[in-house]
Design a protein around this motif. Structure first.
Motif, short mmCIF file in Angstrom:
data_model
loop_
_atom_site.label_atom_id
_atom_site.label_comp_id
_atom_site.label_asym_id
_atom_site.label_seq_id
_atom_site.Cartn_x
_atom_site.Cartn_y
_atom_site.Cartn_z
N GLU A 523 35.88 10.55 -46.47
CA GLU A 523 35.16 9.81 -45.42
C GLU A 523 34.39 10.76 -44.51
N ASN A 560 34.39 2.19 -48.16
CA ASN A 560 33.06 1.58 -48.09
C ASN A 560 32.05 2.66 -47.74
N HIS A 562 28.88 2.55 -47.93
CA HIS A 562 27.63 2.05 -47.33
C HIS A 562 27.67 2.08 -45.81
N GLN A 563 28.85 2.06 -45.23
CA GLN A 563 28.93 2.05 -43.78
C GLN A 563 28.48 3.39 -43.16
N TYR A 564 28.39 4.41 -44.01
CA TYR A 564 28.00 5.72 -43.50
C TYR A 564 26.51 5.99 -43.65
#
Length: 567
Positions: A523, A560, A562-564
């Protein structure tokens, strides 16, 4: 020339530097070398002339448009028959792209280390020969030492690990280095205030494209709270076993897992009653032990506990075994014989594998449960009994009812108080205590003093699915004790057969702590790369792994990505 003065440049050199052949003769070649690299180049060249040995050196060369690029310069002497140098041949290879790629890698590694410094776990890098290269900020703060202080003299492990754990750490790490395989162990590490805390430590090798080990990455996750909880549970389990012994329950019921505690709670509640108990569970889970425990904690404990396995008695004889027979009732019945129900008068009868009971005998058993009365085979006398009934099965009785092989009304009579035995794989945290119990038991029988269990063996036993449950574990430990020739017990992995799928699942299995640590790293790398996985500055490059591997880990850890992504 022998004195080092150039007398010829090929066409490619002249085109690249943009100088003419005449202007390049003499010392004019020095003008195209970057000023910062020229002194080193001249020093190397002078040393080669003095020693007559070939040399290699890297220096930047100015292109015709004024741009400098890195070149690898190699010089070889040409000698005559007497060994005297006639002239020198010099070749220059453009390595600028390689240098820039290496610099990018170094920059990515620097950025990754900055990122790793923010991870709360201890992380280190070790060279292929075992030399400690790097420890992240969390680790240095925990130890209260700088990297230089850790590596200043001798083995840094002496300053890090508890003396009682140092031998294990050295053996495991040295074995991993020599074999090139990952290792995982638990050991205590010294905090800056002198307090030792338990850590789960894992070393993984990092390999290059050719498969050679470039370095080792080590992680240390603090598990001290978990270890203390395990020790507390162990102490509580010992106290529970004392209570169990005082209450005359069987000491073979070993463990402190949540499923086992729930089971014992049910046993404690139903034991004082006269309710019929149906024990379900896989073969080898200890159903008879629980039945005995219920009897021992009941008001009937002073009376008989009679058992019968319905699966091992021929169908034609099982009614006689249960209810007895009169003389002459059938061929071979030379005298009256009391059945198990009469022998259990005032006590408890345990009928194992009740699902195998023949249909005609099911009717007779139903009558006993309803009326507490029966007739012997070949007799007419009504015999009344005061017996508590406990039954067990590893079959799905609901499916047997649907198939017509088991009576529905009998099932309802038996299923007054159902107890489900958890399989060993559902209570794997009890395995160390079970192993300890069986080692003590069989070690005493064999006259052997076994002081401990090999950590790799314990991990192997924990990770195995145990289709035969506790009975299979018991057999494995008994076999290992018989073959044990030292004071440390070990189990051969070949004794525990696995399917390829199960073996693959075992290889990919990670502890919860390592998974959490891996998720944090991924992450953080995704955040730094704006959600990009591949590419020079993608998360995969930052973590030093192929993008396909990282994608698989992202899916398995349910991250996820895409949240980054940056807007």
């Amino acid at each position: 020339m022998p004195d080092g003065s150039p007398d010829f440049f090929n066409k490619r050199w002249l085109e690249y530097t943009g100088v003419t052949s005449d202007s390049s003769v003499g010392d004019q070649w020095e003008a195209v070398i970057h000023p910062d690299d020229l002194p080193r180049m001249l020093e190397v060249w002078s040393r080669a002339q003095a020693t007559g040995e070939a040399y290699e050196s890297e220096a930047r060369v100015r292109r015709a448009d004024g741009v400098y690029r890195w070149f690898l310069h190699r010089a070889l002497p040409l000698r005559d028959e007497q060994g005297a140098i006639i002239k020198w041949y010099v070749a220059a290879h453009d390595i600028d792209d390689q240098r820039r790629a290496e610099e990018n890698v170094r920059q990515d590694e620097r950025e990754l280390r900055l990122l790793v410094d923010f991870v709360p776990q201890v992380i280190c890098e070790v060279s292929p020969d075992g030399t400690l290269r790097y420890v992240n900020r969390a680790g240095l703060e925990y130890f209260g030492l700088t990297l230089d202080e850790l590596t200043r003299s001798g083995d840094p492990r002496v300053r890090i690990y508890h003396p009682d754990d140092l031998g294990l750490v050295r053996n495991e790490e040295d074995r991993a280095l020599s074999m090139g395989t990952a290792c995982e162990l638990e050991a205590r590490m010294r905090r800056h205030d002198g307090v030792y805390r338990w850590f789960s430590i894992r070393y993984e090798p990092r390999r290059d494209e050719q498969g050679s080990i470039v370095c080792w990455y080590g992680t240390g996750v603090d598990i001290d709270d978990r270890k203390r909880a395990e020790e507390r549970v162990h102490r509580e389990n010992l106290a529970l076993r004392e209570q169990v012994a005082q209450a005359s329950m069987f000491e073979e019921i070993v463990g402190a897992s949540a499923p086992l505690r729930a089971l014992l709670s049910h046993v404690a509640k139903v034991a004082p009653t006269d309710s019929t108990v149906l024990i379900t569970g896989e073969t080898g889970t200890g159903k008879e032990l629980v039945a005995r425990a219920i009897h021992q904690r009941s008001p009937r404990a002073a009376r008989a506990f009679i058992t019968l396995n319905c699966a091992v008695i021929p169908s034609a004889l099982i009614a006689s075994e249960l209810f007895g027979h009169e003389k002459g009732a059938f061929t071979g019945a030379l005298q009256r014989r009391l059945g198990r129900f009469e022998l259990a008068e005032g006590g408890t009868i345990f009928l194992d594998e009740i699902g195998e009971l023949p249909a005609e005998t099911q009717v007779a058993l139903l009558r006993v449960l309803q009326e507490r009365a029966f007739e012997r085979v070949g007799g007419t006398e009504i015999i009344r009994v005061d017996v508590r009934v406990i039954v067990a099965t590893n079959r799905d009785l609901s499916a047997a009812i649907a198939a017509g092989s088991f009576r529905r009304d009998l099932f309802y009579r038996l299923n007054v108080f159902p107890v489900e035995m958890p399989p060993l794989r559902a209570r794997s945290e009890d395995i160390p205590m079970l192993v300890e119990y069986f080692v003590d038991r069989y070690g005493s029988k064999a006259g052997k003093r076994i002081r401990g269990v090999d950590p790799r063996t314990l991990e192997l036993l924990r990770s195995y699915s145990w289709p035969g449950n506790i009975r299979e574990l018991q057999n494995v430990i008994e076999r290992a004790v018989i073959l044990c020739e030292t004071d440390t017990l070990s189990v051969d992995e070949s004794w525990l057969p696995r399917s390829p799928a199960a073996a693959g699942a075992l290889d990919s299995r990670l502890t919860d702590a390592v998974q959490a640590h891996e998720k944090t790293l991924i992450e953080s790398a995704l955040a730094a790369s704006g959600g990009r996985v591949s590419g020079r500055h993608g998360a995969a490059a930052r973590l030093g792994m192929p993008p396909s591997t990282l994608d698989a880990k992202i899916r398995s850890l349910k991250i996820n990505k895409h949240q980054y992504k940056k807007p």
